[in-house]
Design an enzyme around this catalytic site. Structure first.
Site, PDB file in Angstrom:
ATOM      1  N   GLU A 103     -39.670 -34.179  -4.003  1.00 26.70           N
ATOM      2  CA  GLU A 103     -38.879 -34.091  -5.212  1.00 26.70           C
ATOM      3  C   GLU A 103     -37.240 -34.612  -5.060  1.00 26.70           C
ATOM      4  O   GLU A 103     -36.762 -34.109  -3.925  1.00 26.70           O
ATOM      5  CB  GLU A 103     -38.883 -32.402  -5.687  1.00 26.70           C
ATOM      6  N   ASP A 105     -33.684 -34.061  -7.286  1.00 25.02           N
ATOM      7  CA  ASP A 105     -33.395 -33.489  -8.597  1.00 25.02           C
ATOM      8  C   ASP A 105     -31.979 -33.612  -9.101  1.00 25.02           C
ATOM      9  O   ASP A 105     -31.189 -33.801  -8.176  1.00 25.02           O
ATOM     10  CB  ASP A 105     -33.174 -31.964  -8.149  1.00 25.02           C
ATOM     11  N   GLU A 107     -30.222 -31.365 -11.942  1.00 20.82           N
ATOM     12  CA  GLU A 107     -30.306 -30.281 -12.939  1.00 20.82           C
ATOM     13  C   GLU A 107     -28.951 -29.653 -13.251  1.00 20.82           C
ATOM     14  O   GLU A 107     -28.078 -29.692 -12.712  1.00 20.82           O
ATOM     15  CB  GLU A 107     -31.117 -28.976 -12.190  1.00 20.82           C
ATOM     16  N   THR A 121     -27.778 -30.675  -7.280  1.00 18.77           N
ATOM     17  CA  THR A 121     -28.778 -31.779  -7.013  1.00 18.77           C
ATOM     18  C   THR A 121     -29.396 -31.030  -5.725  1.00 18.77           C
ATOM     19  O   THR A 121     -29.013 -30.039  -5.068  1.00 18.77           O
ATOM     20  CB  THR A 121     -27.946 -32.844  -6.234  1.00 18.77           C
TER      21      THR A 121
END
Length: 283
Positions: A103, A105, A107, A121
């Site tokens: 993953e 990210d 957010e 992150t």
């Protein structure tokens, strides 16, 4: 007709900007993504050029790319929830399925009116993350759209905001640091409630009287190695596949990190009492 050096330079810059604008407008929400949850709270608008996600006390909403990718560059312009967004989380990220997922990210953690958003992150490999870096942005991300990009290639992951690098996570498998390279990922985005942790560690709860909360996405583009039938197919000669930060890019990233980084797992002595993880020492 002869051109001066300054004219040639201006022409080159305009050409590059035009090329970037063309590439950034390729994506279309109606064609390229599907709204996967929210029971009508996610809506594709403007002939596929805009997608709005909403959150109320009953549900949030989200979408995912139709394609999976093994390496690529994904980006969108996002306008975040305005006003008191405490307890809300808006996301834009790559993720593989399964219990040992990979993953990458973005957010966006909401906050009280007048306080800055926190851009969170993270990078997960084989289900293990704990590599968070967080930033406060140098602009109001609710007043207008801004461009957020993830470049993922075999050598590194680069996070950028409006074309400015804010973080680089290098492939350092040579010193034992896991790197996401084997699992294809989809692009996901969502707006959801996480008031148990999102704002000041959960001290500030969501104010449902302000619902529905809305975040908007436009100029979506996913340019990557599409995964199909157990193999990936890469576009030819795409610069993101070997992209790295040049001297100017590294300086711009240092500028952001020195002024706007508010958390770095590399310097969290409570989490790593024995010293920084090995990839931090190589930074």
């Amino acid at each position: 007709m002869a051109f001066s050096c300054s004219q040639r330079f201006l022409f080159l810059i305009l050409s590059l900007l035009a090329t970037h604008a063309l590439e950034a407008s390729v994506g279309n929400f109606e064609r390229d993504v599907q709204i996967t949850w929210g029971n009508g709270r996610g809506k594709v608008l403007e002939n596929g050029n805009l997608l709005a996600l909403s959150l109320d006390q009953f549900s949030g909403s989200g979408f995912q790319s139709k394609n999976e990718f093994l390496y690529g560059r994904v980006e969108a312009q996002i306008k975040l929830v305005p006003g008191n967004s405490a307890g809300t989380v808006t996301t834009f990220y790559l993720k593989s399925p399964g219990a040992t997922w990979d993953e990458i990210d973005f957010e966006f953690l909401g906050n009280l009116s007048g306080h800055p958003y926190t851009l969170h992150t993270n990078v997960y490999t084989q289900g293990k993350g704990d590599k968070e870096q967080q930033f406060h942005l140098w602009f109001d991300p609710t007043a207008d759209f801004h461009t957020y990009s993830i470049t993922w290639n075999p050598q590194r992951i680069i996070f950028t905001v409006d074309g400015i690098p804010i973080r680089e996570f290098k492939n350092l498998e040579s010193i034992g640091v896991p790197f996401p390279k084997n699992q294809p990922m989809r692009l996901y985005a969502s707006l959801w409630e996480a008031d148990e942790w999102a704002t000041r560690g959960g001290l500030v709860k969501i104010d449902w009287s302000r619902a529905p909360f809305t975040a908007s996405y436009r100029n979506y583009n996913a340019n990557g190695c599409v995964w199909s039938s157990g193999r990936s197919s890469c576009p030819a000669n795409k610069p993101w596949f070997s992209q790295e930060l040049d001297f100017n890019g590294k300086n711009r990233m240092k500028w952001v990190q020195s002024r706007y980084m508010v958390y770095n797992y590399c310097t969290d002595r409570k989490r790593s009492p024995q010293g920084a993880p090995p990839e931090c020492k190589m930074a």
